[in-house]
Design an enzyme around this catalytic site. Structure first.
Site, PDB file in Angstrom:
ATOM      1  CG  ASP A   1       8.340   6.705   2.785  1.00  0.00           C
ATOM      2  OD1 ASP A   1       8.913   7.521   3.535  1.00  0.00           O
ATOM      3  OD2 ASP A   1       7.405   5.970   3.161  1.00  0.00           O
TER       4      ASP A   1
ATOM      5  CG  ASP B   1       4.233   3.511   3.906  1.00  0.00           C
ATOM      6  OD1 ASP B   1       5.050   4.461   3.856  1.00  0.00           O
ATOM      7  OD2 ASP B   1       3.731   3.108   4.966  1.00  0.00           O
TER       8      ASP B   1
END
Length: 269
Positions: free
Chosen positions: A39, A217
């Site tokens: 990510d 996250d």
């Protein structure tokens, strides 16, 4: 001519990996057996008050490229950002990438898929900008094939903004879905998910026949974690939040992620 048989060395299965450091050691020891999915915001890069105010640390793109070379090209970015904006962060390097949670993709061979944007959705985005203009601090991010409403600078509008974005998602129709994230509501193509994007990558070289490791996250990364876990790989959530997750381990911060990538890319030949 008959194809010669080849021996494929697979890394240790997931049940032998108990921590982030042990998972990273597996990649360090057997880079030919792993694929890495990363990510961007909140994972590679520290979160910022607005999407445009993030800072890309010097040398990060080079470190990702070095890691990619160590893994035979089996490194991909998986992000909620539009492909074109994510690419701009890591120039001059061009990595395999899934943008808009997988609605847009560029494969290892350079082939690209872009999200279709119907005129009705463009009109909806215009109305959303007008409707939120009376909410100081709320930022509308036009991602092309998706739209996000950030309230990090205006947390007092969380509830009313959530109701508004839910109504807009319904108005957009069954092809669109409301996605929750850290201080953001997003309307994205309903067929897209980071988990599906990882599955697509894993069907083709150089990701094929490798164990996946994913770092992220946010809530949007949970589908990616689930796919990685089901395939016997390892999932790592960035941060120490108390929210439930299916990630198998954690790493403290984006700075620690960047440090790990730099060290993995510097493996001795």
């Amino acid at each position: 001519m008959a194809e010669q048989a080849r021996t494929v060395h697979h890394p240790a299965p997931r049940h032998e990996i108990f921590s982030t450091s042990e998972a990273l050691n597996q990649i360090r020891n057997e880079p030919e057996g792993w694929a890495v999915f990363l990510d961007i915001d909140g994972c590679l890069l520290d979160l910022a008050p607005t999407p445009d105010s993030i800072v890309v640390p010097e040398g990060l793109a080079t470190d990702i490229d070095r890691l990619s070379k160590r893994l035979g090209g089996a490194v991909a970015l998986v992000t909620g950002r539009a492909l074109i904006y994510a690419d701009a962060l890591f120039k001059p390097f061009v990595f395999p990438i899934a943008g808009l949670h997988g609605a847009e993709m560029r494969g290892p061979d350079g082939s690209r898929i872009f999200a279709e944007i119907p005129p009705e959705f463009e009109r909806l985005k215009e109305i959303l900008v007008l409707d939120t203009s009376r909410m100081p601090g709320v930022l509308i991010e036009d991602k092309g094939g998706a739209v996000a409403a950030h309230y990090r600078l205006a947390p007092q509008f969380e509830e009313v903004l959530g109701e508004k974005m839910s109504a807009f998602a319904k108005a957009a129709g069954p092809g669109w879905a409301l996605q929750l994230g850290k201080m953001v509501y997003e309307i994205r193509p309903s067929r897209a998910s980071k988990g599906d994007a990882v599955e697509r990558f894993l069907r083709e070289p150089p990701f094929l026949d490798r164990l996946p490791l994913a770092m992220g996250d946010d809530l949007t990364d949970e589908s990616m974690f689930a796919v990685v876990n089901a395939r016997g790989g390892h999932s790592i959530r960035v941060g120490r939040e108390e929210a439930p997750t299916c990630a198998l381990s954690t790493i403290m911060s984006p700075a620690h992620v960047r440090d790990a990538i730099a060290k993995l890319g510097l493996l001795d030949d």
